[in-house]
Each structure stands twice: as C-alpha cells, then as structure tokens.
Enzyme design. Structure first.
Site, PDB file in Angstrom:
ATOM      1  N   ASP A  10      -8.972  -8.886  17.841  1.00  0.00           N
ATOM      2  CA  ASP A  10      -9.405 -10.261  18.019  1.00  0.00           C
ATOM      3  C   ASP A  10      -8.462 -10.899  19.048  1.00  0.00           C
ATOM      4  O   ASP A  10      -7.320 -10.462  19.205  1.00  0.00           O
ATOM      5  CB  ASP A  10      -9.296 -10.980  16.672  1.00  0.00           C
ATOM      6  CG  ASP A  10      -9.469 -12.471  16.800  1.00  0.00           C
ATOM      7  OD1 ASP A  10     -10.513 -12.899  17.285  1.00  0.00           O
ATOM      8  OD2 ASP A  10      -8.537 -13.201  16.408  1.00  0.00           O
ATOM      9  N   LEU A  11      -8.930 -11.915  19.729  1.00  0.00           N
ATOM     10  CA  LEU A  11      -8.083 -12.521  20.762  1.00  0.00           C
ATOM     11  C   LEU A  11      -7.366 -13.784  20.260  1.00  0.00           C
ATOM     12  O   LEU A  11      -6.134 -13.848  20.228  1.00  0.00           O
ATOM     13  CB  LEU A  11      -8.947 -12.849  21.994  1.00  0.00           C
ATOM     14  CG  LEU A  11      -8.209 -13.274  23.264  1.00  0.00           C
ATOM     15  CD1 LEU A  11      -9.087 -13.010  24.487  1.00  0.00           C
ATOM     16  CD2 LEU A  11      -7.813 -14.732  23.256  1.00  0.00           C
ATOM     17  N   TYR A  12      -8.163 -14.789  19.876  1.00  0.00           N
ATOM     18  CA  TYR A  12      -7.595 -16.110  19.598  1.00  0.00           C
ATOM     19  C   TYR A  12      -6.855 -16.124  18.259  1.00  0.00           C
ATOM     20  O   TYR A  12      -7.451 -15.884  17.214  1.00  0.00           O
ATOM     21  CB  TYR A  12      -8.693 -17.182  19.606  1.00  0.00           C
ATOM     22  CG  TYR A  12      -9.368 -17.278  20.955  1.00  0.00           C
ATOM     23  CD1 TYR A  12      -8.755 -17.957  21.998  1.00  0.00           C
ATOM     24  CD2 TYR A  12     -10.590 -16.654  21.189  1.00  0.00           C
ATOM     25  CE1 TYR A  12      -9.354 -18.028  23.246  1.00  0.00           C
ATOM     26  CE2 TYR A  12     -11.199 -16.728  22.430  1.00  0.00           C
ATOM     27  CZ  TYR A  12     -10.578 -17.414  23.458  1.00  0.00           C
ATOM     28  OH  TYR A  12     -11.184 -17.477  24.690  1.00  0.00           O
ATOM     29  N   ARG A  41      -8.872 -26.412  16.738  1.00  0.00           N
ATOM     30  CA  ARG A  41      -9.135 -25.010  16.428  1.00  0.00           C
ATOM     31  C   ARG A  41     -10.097 -24.881  15.247  1.00  0.00           C
ATOM     32  O   ARG A  41     -11.036 -24.099  15.271  1.00  0.00           O
ATOM     33  CB  ARG A  41      -7.812 -24.296  16.133  1.00  0.00           C
ATOM     34  CG  ARG A  41      -7.933 -22.912  15.540  1.00  0.00           C
ATOM     35  CD  ARG A  41      -8.586 -21.916  16.478  1.00  0.00           C
ATOM     36  NE  ARG A  41      -8.526 -20.552  15.953  1.00  0.00           N
ATOM     37  CZ  ARG A  41      -9.231 -19.558  16.426  1.00  0.00           C
ATOM     38  NH1 ARG A  41     -10.075 -19.737  17.432  1.00  0.00           N
ATOM     39  NH2 ARG A  41      -9.121 -18.359  15.913  1.00  0.00           N
ATOM     40  N   SER A 118     -14.047 -10.448  21.184  1.00  0.00           N
ATOM     41  CA  SER A 118     -13.777 -11.864  20.941  1.00  0.00           C
ATOM     42  C   SER A 118     -15.013 -12.733  21.058  1.00  0.00           C
ATOM     43  O   SER A 118     -15.960 -12.421  21.778  1.00  0.00           O
ATOM     44  CB  SER A 118     -12.729 -12.347  21.961  1.00  0.00           C
ATOM     45  OG  SER A 118     -12.571 -13.736  21.887  1.00  0.00           O
ATOM     46  N   ASN A 119     -14.944 -13.861  20.343  1.00  0.00           N
ATOM     47  CA  ASN A 119     -15.936 -14.923  20.488  1.00  0.00           C
ATOM     48  C   ASN A 119     -15.943 -15.510  21.893  1.00  0.00           C
ATOM     49  O   ASN A 119     -16.904 -16.167  22.283  1.00  0.00           O
ATOM     50  CB  ASN A 119     -15.592 -16.071  19.523  1.00  0.00           C
ATOM     51  CG  ASN A 119     -16.196 -15.877  18.147  1.00  0.00           C
ATOM     52  OD1 ASN A 119     -17.060 -15.034  17.953  1.00  0.00           O
ATOM     53  ND2 ASN A 119     -15.739 -16.685  17.202  1.00  0.00           N
TER      54      ASN A 119
END
Ligand code: LAC
Length: 224
Positions: A10-12, A41, A118-119
């Site tokens: 995942d990124l964030y 967020r 990622s989203n």
C-alpha cells in the site's frame, strides 16, 4: 506453503507519511495543522468507500480535493483557491517513512519483486514515487484506475496478481491500514500489517499473518 516471491505495498500511510502535509496545513491555519491533516485523511478514505458503494468513481486526486474542502468547512477554515491547490500538490510530495528507502533496497537485494498497489491514480503514484527518488525500487506501480473502484473491492486486489504474473499464494501484501490488510487477506494474499503506532487491528473477521512496527520487520518475514 509457496515461498514469497513478491511484496505488494500500500502507498499512503504505509510507505509514505500522509501527515507530512501537516506542516503546510499548519502554516496556513496555525494551531489546526495536525487536526486538519487527520480529518482530511479520514474524510478522503470515507469518500473512496462511499464513491465505491455508489458506483461513482472519480480519481483519488478528486477524492482528496473534495475531502480537503469538506474538512476545512467542518473546521470553519477559509480555504483560498491557491491554498487548496498548494495543499493538494503537497500530496504529490509525501515523504517516505525514514526506514523505507534502505529497507526497499535490502528486499530487492534479496531477490524479491516489489510493487505498489494503491488507491492513487496512475499519475499520483508515479509522481509521489518519482519525487522521493524511489522509482528504481519498484517492478510495478499499480493503480485502481484500471478497475475504476477503490480498495477494499476485491477487483483491486486482483490487479496485483495479474500484473505481477504470480499466484496470490506467492505474494505478501503489506499495509499499515488494517482495513486494507483485511481486504487483501480475504482476497487470498498473505498479509503483513505495519502497526507504527500501537493500534488495534480491525474486527472484520481476519487477522494479519505478520505484524511489524515498521518496514524493517519484513526482512525477517521474507527469509532471514
Ligand atoms: C492506498 C491507500 C489506501 O495507498 O492508503 O491505497
């Protein structure tokens, strides 16, 4: 059990610190930076889930912008067009967590293929990674854009298996978002939850295969 051949991140919040925008928030709204960043967020995630349920996909940049506008209104903060643009731009310049660059290098040296799922849009993911100078570490950058729906929809998790050309049993999925690790576990990946701040895992019917305080824990998980 199949050996782990690839790690999908995942990124964030997992590789990059979403709250690195807090300083810019604070410079615009003294005393409110951390709170704005936190609400922004949370609202951003809610908007991705709501848009997925409603079948109204807009890309992650748009969800991020709309969440910022809402959060400022909720806190009674007057957000100018320039501030809005500058804060959204900050989301493309997120800082990786301190241990991330060296750990990615170590994992690559161990022969693991690394990817991001990622989203974020294709453009956001590529820009964040490029701005941090980490592009050489990843074999694939995979965006939900391809399926026009956000995590934790199962179609999103399927993208990683397709793009990596591996069976799901060979992939370890890594997220600090417990709900995301849960989605990946339901899809059939082994999961590692990065629990940086001593949180409780979600009560959604699954538990992670591994838990680590930060990315360095992965080095042991993936064979020594
Ligand atoms: C992502 C969000 C969920 O990177 O953190 O997909």
């Amino acid at each position: 059990m199949a050996p782990i051949r690839a790690i999908v991140f995942d990124l964030y919040g997992t590789l990059y610190d979403v709250h690195s925008v807090a300083a810019r928030c604070e410079s615009y709204f003294p005393g409110q930076g951390a709170e704005l960043s936190r609400r922004w967020r949370q609202k951003q995630l809610e908007y991705t889930w709501l848009r997925s349920l409603m079948g109204q996909y807009r890309d992650f940049e748009q969800a991020t912008l709309e969440a910022l506008v809402y959060s400022c209104k909720q806190l009674g903060l007057a957000l100018s067009d320039e501030q809005r643009a500058a804060l959204c731009e900050e989301y493309l310049r997120l800082a990786p967590f301190p241990e991330v660059p060296a750990t990615l290098k170590t994992l690559n040296e161990k022969g693991l293929r690394l990817a991001i799922l990622s989203n974020g849009s294709v453009n956001s993911i590529a820009t964040v990674v490029r701005n941090s100078g980490l592009q050489a570490q990843f074999a694939e950058l995979i965006s939900v854009d391809a399926v026009q729906i956000f995590k934790p929809d199962m179609r999103v998790y399927g993208l990683a298996e397709q793009r990596m050309k591996l069976d799901r049993s060979e992939i370890l999925f890594v997220s600090s978002n417990a709900w995301d690790a849960t989605g990946a576990s339901y899809y059939g990946y082994r999961t590692c939850w990065i629990n940086r701040s001593g949180q409780n895992f979600e009560e959604l019917g699954r538990t992670p295969d591994f838990v680590a305080e930060d990315l360095r824990g992965l080095v042991g998980v993936c064979g020594g």
